[in-house]
Enzyme design. Structure first.
Site, PDB file in Angstrom:
ATOM      1  N   GLU A 123       0.823  -1.206   0.000  1.00  0.00           N
ATOM      2  CA  GLU A 123       0.000   0.000   0.000  1.00  0.00           C
ATOM      3  C   GLU A 123       0.860   1.262   0.000  1.00  0.00           C
ATOM      4  O   GLU A 123       0.515   2.260  -0.646  1.00  0.00           O
ATOM      5  CB  GLU A 123      -0.934  -0.023   1.207  1.00  0.00           C
ATOM      6  CG  GLU A 123      -1.903  -1.198   1.162  1.00  0.00           C
ATOM      7  CD  GLU A 123      -3.083  -1.010   2.084  1.00  0.00           C
ATOM      8  OE1 GLU A 123      -4.085  -0.431   1.641  1.00  0.00           O
ATOM      9  OE2 GLU A 123      -2.989  -1.445   3.247  1.00  0.00           O
ATOM     10  N   GLU A 143      -4.001  -9.769   3.105  1.00  0.00           N
ATOM     11  CA  GLU A 143      -4.937  -9.457   4.197  1.00  0.00           C
ATOM     12  C   GLU A 143      -6.128 -10.396   4.270  1.00  0.00           C
ATOM     13  O   GLU A 143      -6.545 -10.811   5.356  1.00  0.00           O
ATOM     14  CB  GLU A 143      -5.433  -8.005   4.057  1.00  0.00           C
ATOM     15  CG  GLU A 143      -4.419  -6.946   4.447  1.00  0.00           C
ATOM     16  CD  GLU A 143      -3.528  -6.528   3.292  1.00  0.00           C
ATOM     17  OE1 GLU A 143      -2.888  -5.469   3.388  1.00  0.00           O
ATOM     18  OE2 GLU A 143      -3.465  -7.274   2.281  1.00  0.00           O
TER      19      GLU A 143
END
Length: 269
Positions: A123, A143
């Site tokens: 990210e 995730e």
């Protein structure tokens, strides 16, 4: 004491290093707070024009948030213990600033990806403008495998940066891809040998830092603002940027220096 985040400068370039190589540069609450502060420092220092973000060691750029310290804190499974914990819990904007989620920084950011780039590290990379990666780097968003979702900008950014189906494969499977696939999808700009990652990023940063800082900032601002707008609106955004730049002293200095065959002296005005 060794700091978990390093900040040093070379001329007009800042180098920000995630410094927990023994833990794959996984981000602790302290690292997150220090990273947010580092970006603020970079943005506010008029002498700095480009930043390079990298990880210490040769194994990982960043493996994401520390699963023992950071994720339990954010989910409420662990109570704040340190001053860094309390700061992170008290102000969620600190987390978002550390991953470049929010207002676009006016200055160019280059990611020097020296190893695995996963979860929150992935990210952070998405928030950077240019990405230089090791040929052996791997990329992924694991995730979903832990009943989590990316929340540091990926769900808004990823499908704008690579094909939708590719983005959804990464998000829904949690699988990792190699640097060659990341290059094919346009996720990174180039893949180089491991020992060339940081030198290549710094060479590029120093070259860009030699350009007019107002033009660099306006390029970022206008490009980010035009995303999602109609072509007509995009043209209007570009024209407003043109008017701001053409009224600057730097816009006069650049062509003048070229004609006089000398290095330009940009002042950011």
């Amino acid at each position: 004491m060794t700091l978990p985040l390093l900040f040093d400068t070379q001329g007009h370039v800042a180098r920000i290093t995630l410094n927990r190589p023994e833990r794959h540069n996984a981000k602790t609450p302290e690292m997150i707070c220090r990273l947010a502060d580092a970006f603020d420092r970079f943005e506010s220092d008029a002498e700095l024009r480009v930043a390079v973000v990298t990880g210490a060691g040769t194994r990982s750029f960043c493996s994401g948030g520390d699963l023992e310290l950071t994720l339990p804190l954010l989910s409420g499974a662990r109570k704040p213990e340190t001053e860094w914990d309390h700061r992170l819990v008290a102000n969620r904007d600190t987390l978002f600033r550390s991953t470049l989620k929010g207002p676009v920084l006016a200055k160019p950011m280059i990611a020097a990806i020296n190893g695995h780039c996963l979860a929150g590290g992935f990210e952070l990379m998405l928030g950077c403008d240019i990405r230089i990666a090791s040929e052996t780097a791997r990329f992924g968003l694991p995730e979903v495998r832990h009943a989590l979702i990316p929340f540091a900008g990926t769900l808004a950014r990823l499908h704008r940066q690579i094909p939708y189906a590719a983005a959804m494969e990464l998000l829904l499977t949690g699988d990792q891809i190699e640097a060659g696939q990341a290059l094919d999808w346009g996720l990174i700009n180039r893949a180089v040998p491991q020992d060339r990652v940081l030198p290549a990023a710094m060479e590029l940063a120093n070259r860009i830092a030699g350009y007019g800082p107002l033009a660099l900032a306006e390029l970022k601002r206008a490009t980010a603002k035009a995303v999602g707008h109609t072509l007509e609106d995009g043209f209007a955004i570009e024209t407003a940027s043109m008017d701001r730049i053409m009224a600057s002293e730097d816009a006069r200095e650049g062509p003048r220096a070229f004609m006089e065959r000398r290095p330009p002296q940009y002042r950011g005005v």
